[in-house]
Write an enzyme that holds these catalytic residues in place. Structure first.
Site, PDB file in Angstrom:
ATOM      1  N   GLU A 174     -35.831 -32.879  73.868  1.00  0.00           N
ATOM      2  CA  GLU A 174     -34.752 -31.807  74.092  1.00  0.00           C
ATOM      3  C   GLU A 174     -35.397 -30.496  73.728  1.00  0.00           C
ATOM      4  O   GLU A 174     -34.523 -29.520  73.414  1.00  0.00           O
ATOM      5  CB  GLU A 174     -33.728 -32.083  72.752  1.00  0.00           C
ATOM      6  CG  GLU A 174     -32.892 -33.595  73.106  1.00  0.00           C
ATOM      7  CD  GLU A 174     -31.848 -33.428  74.195  1.00  0.00           C
ATOM      8  OE1 GLU A 174     -31.156 -32.392  74.013  1.00  0.00           O
ATOM      9  OE2 GLU A 174     -31.824 -34.372  74.737  1.00  0.00           O
ATOM     10  N   HIS A 250     -29.312 -31.134  67.333  1.00  0.00           N
ATOM     11  CA  HIS A 250     -30.671 -30.746  67.319  1.00  0.00           C
ATOM     12  C   HIS A 250     -30.989 -29.983  65.902  1.00  0.00           C
ATOM     13  O   HIS A 250     -30.009 -29.667  65.173  1.00  0.00           O
ATOM     14  CB  HIS A 250     -30.452 -29.585  68.171  1.00  0.00           C
ATOM     15  CG  HIS A 250     -30.174 -29.983  69.937  1.00  0.00           C
ATOM     16  ND1 HIS A 250     -29.559 -29.177  70.706  1.00  0.00           N
ATOM     17  CD2 HIS A 250     -30.931 -30.940  70.380  1.00  0.00           C
ATOM     18  CE1 HIS A 250     -29.729 -29.668  71.803  1.00  0.00           C
ATOM     19  NE2 HIS A 250     -30.346 -31.015  71.899  1.00  0.00           N
ATOM     20  N   CYS A 371     -29.696 -21.412  70.512  1.00  0.00           N
ATOM     21  CA  CYS A 371     -29.671 -22.365  71.910  1.00  0.00           C
ATOM     22  C   CYS A 371     -29.787 -21.386  72.923  1.00  0.00           C
ATOM     23  O   CYS A 371     -30.228 -22.058  73.921  1.00  0.00           O
ATOM     24  CB  CYS A 371     -28.236 -23.178  71.721  1.00  0.00           C
ATOM     25  SG  CYS A 371     -27.907 -24.074  70.520  1.00  0.00           S
TER      26      CYS A 371
END
Ligand SMILES: NCCC[C@H](NC(=O)CCC(=O)O)C(=O)O
Length: 448
Positions: A174, A250, A371
């Site tokens: 990721e 995450h 993000c």
């Protein structure tokens, strides 16, 4: 030589919508089917970029992707003209159309993992595009991500690009959302910190029970090898599986690092003491003084961290050596989090100031300030080798604001995604954008 941490923010694409596509991401699940406002989303992001630029930080911009991804739908068997492909998908498999329309590439912390040249064996900045293979709508990002990064960081003397890891769950990757880097100065060798959610090949590691662990140990190790990082310059640590089960999909939802500082929740990791000692020792060997701030669960519960995105913040070093924390508006709305932040800045520690940004459109899909940005530490020579078209300036901000106002809709619902006109609008906007950012041809509709 001077060095910088450049933040490249993802520009929100014209199809930003609430598809409810990310199981394990609480915001994405709970805002599913709401009407979105792509224009507002893009303008909120641009405002953050402009504000950081105005504060003196070097700021860049990363282009969104072509959506709906007609090629992805064709690969799943929908045929005919582009309009027919969309129409058939809408009739027979709406969830696939929704996935192919997601503007999720805006969360560029997941675009790639980046290692600065001071850490790598060949002295180049290394990029590995993330395969994002835990979710179909994100797994289709990496080919275009690679082309866009290639157009931004084209000079092979300074920049090395690796294709995404094999597209299987065992190598689920990721990107930078599970990676941070500690260093004394951005241009000096640092310690790269890789956080994984599970091991694919070693059953001794625990794993979450309810929600998926998107990043594997084996993926993180592969990225470290590809980038030519040395054993002394890396630390691998496991995320606490129980926080993944509480919505921490995450690691950047529960921890953020910058310079010599790790700011994290008490429950973020497994074997925390051992991990902090390893970080301390390895950074000391590089001349740095590792520090950490652990936020106690009795002041901020994991649930509050997930709701407010306290840790999905940007921790930025200012010229005087102090740090600034960029947080989303949701932190101010949460009394416990806001009280914690007041105490933090008053305490005289490294974090001196908190700045709040309204990023609600992105937040409702589980994407906060951290993000939305990909950090790339660069020295002066490397910065000069970056495509200048993607570095934010006052005129570029004005141009992009006008571009958004001209091309973006201010409301998007699921039913709108079936409108073939949306594809044309998106292509027209992106064709213009590649000229504004001087990227050349990077989108499937420009290449094929
Ligand atoms: N780093 C933040 C990523 C957020 C992203 N959300 C999404 O894809 C939600 C899309 C939607 O539900 O429409 C994700 O979960 O990967």
């Amino acid at each position: 030589m001077k060095s910088f941490e450049v933040n490249f923010d993802g520009l929100v694409g014209p199809t930003h919508n609430y598809g409810g596509l990310s199981f394990g991401n609480v915001a994405s699940q709970s805002n599913s089917q709401q009407a979105s406002n792509p224009k507002e989303a893009a303008l909120q992001g641009l405002e953050k970029m402009k504000a950081l630029m105005d504060m003196g930080f070097v700021q860049g911009v990363l282009a969104p992707q072509e959506r709906p991804d007609v090629a992805a739908l064709r690969s799943l068997g929908f045929a005919g003209t582009d309009a027919q492909v969309i129409e058939r998908a809408a009739k027979e498999a709406m969830p696939l159309l929704v996935a192919s329309c997601s503007a999720s590439s805006m969360w560029v912390a997941n675009a790639a993992t980046v290692s600065p040249s001071a850490d790598t064996a060949d002295g180049r900045v290394h990029f590995t595009a993330a395969n994002l293979n835990c979710k179909f709508h994100r797994s289709i990002e990496h080919p275009t991500t690679s082309r866009v990064l290639g157009a931004m960081f084209a000079d092979q003397q300074h920049f090395a690009h690796h294709a995404a890891l094999p597209a299987v769950a065992q190598f689920g990757d990721e990107g930078a959302a599970n990676h941070t880097r500690f260093c004394r100065e951005y241009g000096e060798a640092g310690v790269e910190f890789f956080v994984f959610g599970r091991s694919a090949f070693d059953s001794r590691y625990p794993a979450p029970q309810k929600y998926p662990a998107r990043q594997t140990l084996e993926a993180s190790q592969a990225v470290a090898r590809l980038h030519g990082l040395s054993e002394e310059g890396v630390v691998f640590a496991q995320q606490n599986p129980s926080v993944i089960d509480q919505g921490v999909f995450h690691n950047d939802v529960i921890a953020v690092g910058n310079g010599e500082l790790l700011f994290h929740h008490q429950d973020a990791f497994l074997n925390t003491e051992q991990m902090l000692a390893e970080l301390h020792g390895k950074l000391a060997a590089r001349g740095g003084n590792f520090q950490s701030i652990s936020v106690p669960r009795d002041q901020v519960a994991v649930e509050d961290a997930v709701r407010s995105y306290l840790f999905n913040s940007q921790l930025l070093s200012r010229a005087d050596g102090s740090m600034l924390l960029i947080v989303p508006e949701e932190c101010r709305a949460n009394p416990r989090v806001w009280q914690y932040l007041q105490g933090l800045t008053a305490a005289g520690g490294p974090i001196r100031e908190v700045k709040v940004f309204d990023l609600k459109q992105s937040m409702q899909n589980g994407g906060g300030p951290a993000c939305l940005r990909l950090r790339v530490a660069l020295n002066e020579t490397e910065l000069a080798a970056v495509n200048p078209g993607v570095i934010m300036t006052a005129p570029l901000y004005d141009t992009l604001t006008r571009w958004v106002n001209k091309h973006y809709r201010d409301a998007l619902r699921e039913s709108d995604l079936a409108d073939p006109q949306l594809l044309l609008e998106c292509r027209t906007a992106l064709d213009e954008l590649t000229q504004i950012l001087k990227l050349g041809a990077v989108y499937p509709f420009q290449i094929n």
